[in-house]
Design a protein around this motif. Structure first.
Motif, PDB file in Angstrom:
ATOM      1  N   GLN A   1       3.732   1.887  -3.805  1.00  0.00           N
ATOM      2  CA  GLN A   1       2.917   2.682  -4.397  1.00  0.00           C
ATOM      3  C   GLN A   1       3.852   3.952  -4.634  1.00  0.00           C
ATOM      4  O   GLN A   1       3.523   4.845  -5.505  1.00  0.00           O
ATOM      5  N   GLU A   2       4.597   4.288  -3.736  1.00  0.00           N
ATOM      6  CA  GLU A   2       5.386   5.375  -3.546  1.00  0.00           C
ATOM      7  C   GLU A   2       6.419   5.713  -4.925  1.00  0.00           C
ATOM      8  O   GLU A   2       6.013   6.751  -5.420  1.00  0.00           O
TER       9      GLU A   2
ATOM     10  N   SER B   1      -0.233  12.336   1.930  1.00  0.00           N
ATOM     11  CA  SER B   1       0.353  11.078   2.195  1.00  0.00           C
ATOM     12  C   SER B   1      -0.015  10.174   0.808  1.00  0.00           C
ATOM     13  O   SER B   1      -0.875  10.417   0.210  1.00  0.00           O
ATOM     14  N   THR B   2       1.148   9.244   0.765  1.00  0.00           N
ATOM     15  CA  THR B   2       1.020   8.147  -0.206  1.00  0.00           C
ATOM     16  C   THR B   2      -0.382   7.258  -0.110  1.00  0.00           C
ATOM     17  O   THR B   2      -0.856   6.867  -0.972  1.00  0.00           O
ATOM     18  N   SER B   3      -0.402   6.779   1.139  1.00  0.00           N
ATOM     19  CA  SER B   3      -1.421   5.862   1.548  1.00  0.00           C
ATOM     20  C   SER B   3      -2.604   6.486   1.698  1.00  0.00           C
ATOM     21  O   SER B   3      -2.654   7.815   2.523  1.00  0.00           O
TER      22      SER B   3
ATOM     23  N   LYS C   1      -7.853  -6.143   1.622  1.00  0.00           N
ATOM     24  CA  LYS C   1      -8.729  -5.526   2.392  1.00  0.00           C
ATOM     25  C   LYS C   1      -9.848  -6.437   2.654  1.00  0.00           C
ATOM     26  O   LYS C   1     -10.616  -6.311   3.670  1.00  0.00           O
TER      27      LYS C   1
ATOM     28  N   LYS D   1      -9.566  -8.603   5.528  1.00  0.00           N
ATOM     29  CA  LYS D   1      -9.634  -7.691   6.872  1.00  0.00           C
ATOM     30  C   LYS D   1     -10.637  -8.353   7.968  1.00  0.00           C
ATOM     31  O   LYS D   1     -11.468  -8.818   7.826  1.00  0.00           O
TER      32      LYS D   1
ATOM     33  N   LYS E   1      -1.676  11.344  -2.384  1.00  0.00           N
ATOM     34  CA  LYS E   1      -0.856  11.980  -3.390  1.00  0.00           C
ATOM     35  C   LYS E   1      -1.230  11.480  -4.757  1.00  0.00           C
ATOM     36  O   LYS E   1      -1.402  10.453  -4.929  1.00  0.00           O
TER      37      LYS E   1
ATOM     38  N   GLU F   1      -7.597   3.222   5.771  1.00  0.00           N
ATOM     39  CA  GLU F   1      -8.690   3.847   6.681  1.00  0.00           C
ATOM     40  C   GLU F   1      -8.091   4.132   8.147  1.00  0.00           C
ATOM     41  O   GLU F   1      -8.707   5.446   8.627  1.00  0.00           O
TER      42      GLU F   1
ATOM     43  N   SER G   1       0.760  -1.154  -0.137  1.00  0.00           N
ATOM     44  CA  SER G   1      -0.165  -0.147  -0.009  1.00  0.00           C
ATOM     45  C   SER G   1       0.962   1.213   0.026  1.00  0.00           C
ATOM     46  O   SER G   1       0.526   2.184  -0.401  1.00  0.00           O
ATOM     47  N   HIS G   2       1.915   1.207   0.758  1.00  0.00           N
ATOM     48  CA  HIS G   2       2.597   2.319   0.847  1.00  0.00           C
ATOM     49  C   HIS G   2       3.916   2.116   0.020  1.00  0.00           C
ATOM     50  O   HIS G   2       4.171   3.208  -1.038  1.00  0.00           O
TER      51      HIS G   2
ATOM     52  N   ARG H   1       4.106   5.767  -8.188  1.00  0.00           N
ATOM     53  CA  ARG H   1       3.414   7.185  -8.033  1.00  0.00           C
ATOM     54  C   ARG H   1       4.311   8.067  -8.791  1.00  0.00           C
ATOM     55  O   ARG H   1       4.045   8.976  -9.236  1.00  0.00           O
TER      56      ARG H   1
END
Lengths: 596, 140
Positions: free
Chosen positions: A376-377, B83-85, A427, A430, B105, B88, A372-373, A380
């Motif tokens: 993605q960064e 933020s990138t994320s 997700k 979850k 972002k 929730e 997710s982070h 992006r």
């Protein structure tokens, strides 16, 4: 409970016994007294008879004296004098006997006294006088006659006196006879009463004892069976029982206790010291502490410890106890030892597996975060730089460079879709799942809204039945509709307007092999069918596998995640999903949701 | 003002503002510690809007947010999470801690420009007065 009733019964018996004993003693004493009274009255009666007899004898002796005197007067033979004297002896003896006999009766004693005086008067004075007169010569006829007349008068008085005494004695006799008869009348009655009562006590005792013996026998039978079944249960269940009498500090072990320790039953005298020899050195303190707790705080303890059998085998024991008070009032700790080795090992392996699962879950979560982070960064940024170059620098590139650059952009976009889908999939997985009433019609409308562009583009028709409201996670159900309808739109036949039909009915689990046949629970069956390309039925299960794709990426771009998400969502709702398809005809995806 | 440890993002941020036809004064700081050091100085001009990256070494954006909201002098600065994320948890947590808006972002420069322009021209009066969970995440 049964034991208690037996105790009360024995107490009851004791009371009955004591009461009966008292009643018996009472009746016996009464009977004894009665018998003594009877003997007394008999004696009195006999006494009266004796007095009567003696008086009669006296009477006859007096007559003898009279006769002898007369005889002497007539014959003047000294033989008569001798008999006269003998008879007088008799009279005196009779008087003496009577004196003794009437000693207890004042009236008779007085009577006798006056009788005695009369007799003395008669003999000493009148007889002797008469005899002397007879002997004197010449005979004084006048005096002699007077003496005879006087003697006769005294004799009559004597007779009257004797008769008076006899009469009185007769009255006594009648009285005593009556008393005697009365007493003899009641004697059999009292004896019978004693006998009957004794018989009653005896019979009651017999029945009571018999019944108690019966119930004891029954209790004993039950106890024997319980003991036997306990023994077997211990062997089957792998547990043993023990007792610890805290007062006398003695132990009792069941046979299985020895077997659990790997030795022959009753092969050693039970004690803490003997038992602790079997306990694993590292666990000895557990037993010591547990015993401490029992002795000092009077609290039973539960212990979990290892035991080393003589053959070196290590077993896991769980020990539990409970305090009881026995009939002697001793505090007794009863308990069981349970050989939980197998359970322990299973639970331990389960625990290990759980740890592994937790670990892999955590890894999955961190993967989720990476996806997710962290992934993605850079993507992006790549995409942003691509857009910057498109905006400002695209003219500087050669046609070949531009083509390569287009491909870079396409690859980056695909990677974006992949990451987004993966995120969506995780997700769906979850843990937090909030179920609420979800109106499927609304969710379907929302899904159609999301796909509106594609629907218009393909000129698709979507027909749907009226759908129910179910207990569900709304956003997941919406995602489910989006994915399934999206799939139908995506894999439609070229130049044929897609027709998608959504139907719903209530079915029973027993009618479908995919559902649990053993229950007859009701399900909502929702099917989504299209007139698209379809696929070979052999892929019906594979389509739900993650990353599994039936088509080339160049023909139909995709990630192979969409249907996996659908499957996951349906499973989250305790439902089932299946696919049926014929190439060139179309596909039907069927979902089952349980009706709760 | 932007606090972000990533120099590419700081570059995009500055470039975007240069292209936006609105007069703005943009300054960037390299991480949370630098940001807090700057803000806690006396006699400085406080930014109107503070863009806060969440994932920063040393002091995270969330740490900074909590600290700012606990200082009287700073607590009224409008804060946009950047933020990138868009998980929730992050959205929920920053909303509860008092951030005003949450920006994911974008991955296209044109979209970035649009988002920043929207934020700058936002009616902050409206956005700071009521706590509104629904429009907290800025939709593109």
């Amino acid at each position: 409970m049964k034991l208690k009733s037996l105790f009360t019964s024995s107490f009851f018996l004791k009371s009955i016994f004591v009461a009966s004993l008292f009643i018996l003693i009472f009746i016996s004493t009464f009977l004894y007294k009665h018998s003594v009274g009877l003997i007394d009255s008999t004696e009195l009666l006999v006494h009266s008879h004796k007095v009567h007899l003696e008086l009669e004898q006296l009477n006859s002796a007096l007559k003898d004296v009279e006769i002898n005197q007369t005889g002497y007067f007539i014959s003047r033979d000294s033989v008569f004098i001798k008999s006269f004297r003998d008879s007088r002896e008799k009279v005196t003896r009779s008087i003496n006997t009577l004196n003794v006999l009437v000693d207890d009766n004042l009236t008779q004693l007085n009577n006798l006294d006056s009788l005695q005086k009369l007799i003395t008067l008669r003999y000493n004075i009148l007889f002797e006088n008469s005899i002397n007169l007879t002997d004197s010569i010449p005979l004084n006829a006048k005096r002699f006659n007077k003496s005879l007349v006087d003697g006769k008068a005294v004799m009559t008085t004597i007779r009257n006196q004797i008769n008076k005494m006899i009469d009185l004695e007769k009255i006594y006799m009648i009285e005593r006879q009556e008393r005697y008869e009365k007493e003899t009348f009641f004697t059999p009655f009292y004896s019978m009463m004693l006998l009957l009562f004794s018989l009653l006590v005896f019979v009651f005792s017999y029945f009571k004892i018999n019944r108690d013996i019966e119930s004891f026998k029954k209790a004993n039978d039950v106890l024997t069976i319980a003991t036997e079944s306990m023994k077997h249960a211990e062997e089957i269940g792998g547990f043993s029982s023990w007792q610890w009498d805290l007062e006398s500090n003695t132990f009792t072990y069941s046979d299985n206790q020895y077997r659990l320790l790997g030795v022959e039953p009753q092969s050693f005298t039970p004690s803490i010291e003997a038992f602790i020899k079997f306990v694993h050195p590292e666990d000895k303190h557990i037993i010591a502490n547990g015993n401490d707790q029992v002795v000092t705080h009077q609290e039973p303890s539960t212990a979990f410890f290892r035991v080393i059998r003589n053959d070196g085998n290590i077993r896991y024991f769980r020990s539990m106890g409970k305090f009881l008070t026995n009939t002697k009032g001793h505090k007794i700790l009863i308990g069981i030892n349970n050989d939980v080795t197998e359970e322990y090992l299973i639970s331990k392996s389960l625990e290990d597996r759980n740890h592994e699962l937790e670990k892999s879950n955590k890894e999955l979560a961190s993967f989720n975060h990476v996806a997710s982070h962290d992934l993605q960064e850079p993507l992006r940024k790549i995409q942003t730089f691509i857009s910057r170059i498109y905006d400002k620098e695209i003219d500087q590139l050669s046609p070949l460079g531009k083509e390569y650059f287009d491909r870079i952009q396409a690859a980056a976009n695909r990677m974006r879709i992949l990451i987004d889908d993966l995120l969506l999939f995780s997700k769906t997985n979850k843990i937090e799942k909030v179920f609420e009433p979800a109106e499927l019609n609304q969710l379907l409308e929302a899904a159609k809204q999301e796909l509106v562009q594609l629907i218009e583009e393909k000129n698709a028709t979507i027909k749907s039945d009226f759908l129910p409201t179910i207990h569900a996670i709304p956003f997941q159900i919406q995602q489910l509709f989006i994915n399934l309808i999206g799939n139908s739109l995506k894999y439609s036949k070229p130049n044929v307007a897609p027709v998608i039909r959504i139907e719903c009915e209530i079915v029973r689990a027993g009618d479908y092999s995919i559902l649990n046949k053993n229950t007859n629970d009701a399900y909502y069956k929702i099917s989504i069918s299209d007139n698209g390309l379809g696929f070979e039925q052999k892929y019906a299960e594979a389509v739900f596998t993650l990353f599994h794709r039936l088509h080339n990426n160049s023909d139909f771009p995709g990630t192979g995640i969409g249907l996996s998400i659908c499957k996951k969502i349906v499973e989250n709702h305790h439902g089932r999903i299946m696919a049926e398809s014929t190439p060139g005809v179309g596909s039907t995806f069927t979902i089952f949701f349980p009706i709760k | 003002m932007l606090a972000d440890d990533d120099d590419d993002d700081r570059l995009f941020f500055k470039d975007a503002f240069e292209e936006i036809k609105i007069k703005t004064d943009v300054s960037t700081l390299n991480n949370g510690i630098e940001l807090m050091n700057f803000l806690t100085q006396p006699d400085i001009v406080l930014p109107h809007v503070l863009f806060l990256d969440l994932n920063m070494p040393g002091k995270t954006g969330l740490d900074c947010l909590k600290e700012i909201k606990s200082i009287d002098r700073l607590k009224d600065i409008a804060i946009a999470i950047y933020s990138t994320s868009a998980s929730e948890e992050d959205i929920e947590e920053t909303f509860v801690q008092g951030a005003n808006i949450y920006i994911k972002k974008p991955h296209e420069f044109s979209a970035l420009k649009k988002v920043l322009e929207d934020v700058i021209t936002l009616n902050w009066q409206y956005h700071t007065s009521g706590l509104n969970r629904d429009n907290f995440l800025l939709s593109l």
